[in-house]
Design a protein around this motif. Structure first.
Motif, PDB file in Angstrom:
ATOM      1  N   THR A 124       0.890  -1.143  -0.033  1.00  0.00           N
ATOM      2  CA  THR A 124      -0.034   0.071  -0.108  1.00  0.00           C
ATOM      3  C   THR A 124       1.108   1.053   0.016  1.00  0.00           C
ATOM      4  OG1 THR A 124      -0.119   0.054   2.300  1.00  0.00           O
ATOM      5  CG2 THR A 124      -1.846  -1.156   1.215  1.00  0.00           C
ATOM      6  N   HIS A 125       2.037   1.189   0.550  1.00  0.00           N
ATOM      7  CA  HIS A 125       2.965   2.456   1.018  1.00  0.00           C
ATOM      8  C   HIS A 125       3.787   2.838  -0.512  1.00  0.00           C
ATOM      9  CE1 HIS A 125       5.347  -0.969   2.228  1.00  0.00           C
ATOM     10  NE2 HIS A 125       6.334  -0.144   2.067  1.00  0.00           N
ATOM     11  N   ILE A 126       3.648   1.850  -1.374  1.00  0.00           N
ATOM     12  CA  ILE A 126       4.582   2.095  -2.635  1.00  0.00           C
ATOM     13  C   ILE A 126       3.899   1.783  -3.882  1.00  0.00           C
ATOM     14  CG2 ILE A 126       5.726  -0.311  -2.410  1.00  0.00           C
ATOM     15  CD1 ILE A 126       8.322   1.267  -3.079  1.00  0.00           C
ATOM     16  N   ALA A 127       2.590   2.175  -3.740  1.00  0.00           N
ATOM     17  CA  ALA A 127       1.859   2.092  -4.940  1.00  0.00           C
ATOM     18  C   ALA A 127       0.898   3.553  -4.925  1.00  0.00           C
ATOM     19  CB  ALA A 127       0.965   0.852  -5.077  1.00  0.00           C
ATOM     20  N   ASN A 168      10.774   9.250   8.500  1.00  0.00           N
ATOM     21  CA  ASN A 168      11.860   9.277   7.370  1.00  0.00           C
ATOM     22  C   ASN A 168      11.528   8.331   6.210  1.00  0.00           C
ATOM     23  OD1 ASN A 168      13.107  11.057   9.183  1.00  0.00           O
ATOM     24  ND2 ASN A 168      14.440   9.417  10.005  1.00  0.00           N
ATOM     25  N   PHE A 169      10.984   7.231   6.614  1.00  0.00           N
ATOM     26  CA  PHE A 169      10.796   6.339   5.411  1.00  0.00           C
ATOM     27  C   PHE A 169       9.659   6.832   4.447  1.00  0.00           C
ATOM     28  CE2 PHE A 169       8.396   2.271   4.026  1.00  0.00           C
ATOM     29  CZ  PHE A 169       9.353   1.973   2.945  1.00  0.00           C
ATOM     30  N   ASP A 170       8.589   7.273   5.087  1.00  0.00           N
ATOM     31  CA  ASP A 170       7.497   7.987   4.218  1.00  0.00           C
ATOM     32  C   ASP A 170       8.058   9.181   3.762  1.00  0.00           C
ATOM     33  OD1 ASP A 170       4.530   8.570   3.965  1.00  0.00           O
ATOM     34  OD2 ASP A 170       5.005  10.434   4.906  1.00  0.00           O
ATOM     35  N   LEU A 171       8.805  10.100   4.181  1.00  0.00           N
ATOM     36  CA  LEU A 171       9.373  11.158   3.125  1.00  0.00           C
ATOM     37  C   LEU A 171      10.293  10.760   2.181  1.00  0.00           C
ATOM     38  CD1 LEU A 171      10.188  14.172   3.206  1.00  0.00           C
ATOM     39  CD2 LEU A 171      12.025  14.241   4.477  1.00  0.00           C
ATOM     40  N   SER A 172      10.858   9.536   2.367  1.00  0.00           N
ATOM     41  CA  SER A 172      12.013   9.297   1.316  1.00  0.00           C
ATOM     42  C   SER A 172      11.125   8.627  -0.100  1.00  0.00           C
ATOM     43  CB  SER A 172      12.824   8.178   1.820  1.00  0.00           C
ATOM     44  OG  SER A 172      12.165   6.796   2.141  1.00  0.00           O
ATOM     45  N   LEU A 173       9.963   7.923   0.674  1.00  0.00           N
ATOM     46  CA  LEU A 173       9.132   7.445  -0.550  1.00  0.00           C
ATOM     47  C   LEU A 173       8.594   8.665  -1.275  1.00  0.00           C
ATOM     48  CD1 LEU A 173       7.029   4.643   1.536  1.00  0.00           C
ATOM     49  CD2 LEU A 173       8.774   4.173  -0.356  1.00  0.00           C
ATOM     50  N   ARG A 174       7.972   9.619  -0.705  1.00  0.00           N
ATOM     51  CA  ARG A 174       7.289  10.794  -1.309  1.00  0.00           C
ATOM     52  C   ARG A 174       8.249  11.434  -2.177  1.00  0.00           C
ATOM     53  NH1 ARG A 174       2.220  10.917   0.474  1.00  0.00           N
ATOM     54  NH2 ARG A 174       1.711  10.023   2.605  1.00  0.00           N
ATOM     55  N   GLN A 175       9.593  11.539  -1.838  1.00  0.00           N
ATOM     56  CA  GLN A 175      10.650  12.169  -2.638  1.00  0.00           C
ATOM     57  C   GLN A 175      10.827  11.304  -3.911  1.00  0.00           C
ATOM     58  OE1 GLN A 175      13.626  12.553   0.212  1.00  0.00           O
ATOM     59  NE2 GLN A 175      13.217  14.480   0.967  1.00  0.00           N
ATOM     60  N   ASN A 177       8.410   9.194  -5.182  1.00  0.00           N
ATOM     61  CA  ASN A 177       7.169   9.008  -6.065  1.00  0.00           C
ATOM     62  C   ASN A 177       6.305   9.997  -5.235  1.00  0.00           C
ATOM     63  OD1 ASN A 177       4.767   8.589  -7.587  1.00  0.00           O
ATOM     64  ND2 ASN A 177       5.790   6.846  -8.530  1.00  0.00           N
ATOM     65  N   GLU A 178       5.405  11.060  -5.739  1.00  0.00           N
ATOM     66  CA  GLU A 178       4.549  11.537  -5.085  1.00  0.00           C
ATOM     67  C   GLU A 178       3.346  11.168  -4.633  1.00  0.00           C
ATOM     68  OE1 GLU A 178       2.510  14.107  -8.884  1.00  0.00           O
ATOM     69  OE2 GLU A 178       3.658  15.059  -7.238  1.00  0.00           O
ATOM     70  N   ASP A 179       3.025   9.939  -5.405  1.00  0.00           N
ATOM     71  CA  ASP A 179       2.004   9.038  -5.129  1.00  0.00           C
ATOM     72  C   ASP A 179       2.083   7.912  -4.211  1.00  0.00           C
ATOM     73  OD1 ASP A 179       0.245  10.121  -7.087  1.00  0.00           O
ATOM     74  OD2 ASP A 179       1.216   9.129  -8.982  1.00  0.00           O
ATOM     75  N   TRP A 180       3.366   7.654  -3.547  1.00  0.00           N
ATOM     76  CA  TRP A 180       3.772   6.661  -2.768  1.00  0.00           C
ATOM     77  C   TRP A 180       3.598   7.400  -1.194  1.00  0.00           C
ATOM     78  CZ3 TRP A 180       8.777   3.983  -4.709  1.00  0.00           C
ATOM     79  CH2 TRP A 180       8.249   3.462  -6.130  1.00  0.00           C
TER      80      TRP A 180
END
Length: 218
Positions: A124-127, A168-175, A177-180
């Motif tokens: 869910t967090h990377i899609a 920190n993980f959430d921030l790295s994901l959004r950096q 891909n803005e949809d993650w």
């Protein structure tokens, strides 16, 4: 399958099997929870099976429960079936070829069938959010009444303070891909209600992950 380091190696094996280090690390802590929550018999559909290392670990351990892996990418389907073939040589279980299943392509849902449970790890967090929405819609369509949807991964709660590693993980994901991004439990719960699913419980897991459990209404 999506992992926190989002990596797998094509050089890990000499055949078609790919390897995701995070899947190898977390499979042993997930298995006891699956044993506790899933029915002893019937069938479970795994969404976004990735390399197939979870499927190859869970299928023999949970037999006679039938484990149905699925993916949307051809090379991952090949990897899943290769891992399952090796696992069967070591411990016989019911063999089910991995399904081609794309949550955003509803035509691929035809013939998926009905299941006693659906399991998805680290997706869910990377899609895109629409993928998660479709996961709940598929669960409404494919789960038997009383069937369970189990989601494993990191999640946020609006009323709880998040741990720094997940922030920190959430921030790295959004950096990347803005949809993650790590999803909020409350938003997932809204999708569940729209899809005739009821939240039943959460299980805290190592590395600030959780298993969320939803039940298909009768």
């Amino acid at each position: 399958m999506v992992t926190k380091d989002n990596t797998y190696s094509e050089e890990a094996f000499e055949d078609l099997r790919l390897s995701a280090p995070a899947a190898v690390r977390n499979r042993d802590v997930i298995l006891p929870v699956l044993r506790d929550l899933l029915p002893k018999e019937g069938s479970c559909l795994e969404i976004a099976s990735g390399t197939g290392e979870h499927a190859a670990h869970f299928a023999p351990a949970l037999a006679p429960l039938g484990w149905q892996a699925s993916e949307r990418e051809g090379r991952l389907l090949q990897s899943i079936d290769a891992h399952l073939a090796v696992a069967r040589e070591q411990s016989p279980f019911e063999h089910r070829r991995a399904l081609l299943l794309d949550l955003l392509a509803e035509e691929s849902w035809d013939g998926v069938g009905c299941y006693d449970a659906i399991f998805s790890a680290n997706m869910t967090h990377i899609a895109h959010w629409d993928v998660t929405r479709q996961l709940f819609r598929l669960s409404e369509q494919c789960l038997k009444p009383g069937g369970l949807l189990l989601l494993y991964g990191p999640f946020f709660w609006k009323g709880r303070e998040a741990v720094e590693s997940n922030l920190n993980f959430d921030l790295s994901l959004r950096q990347r891909n803005e949809d993650w991004g790590i999803r909020y439990f409350e938003d997932l719960n809204d999708l569940a209600r729209e899809s005739s699913l009821t939240f039943r419980q959460e299980r805290a897991m190592p590395a600030n992950n959780f298993v969320l459990v939803y039940e298909r209404q009768a």
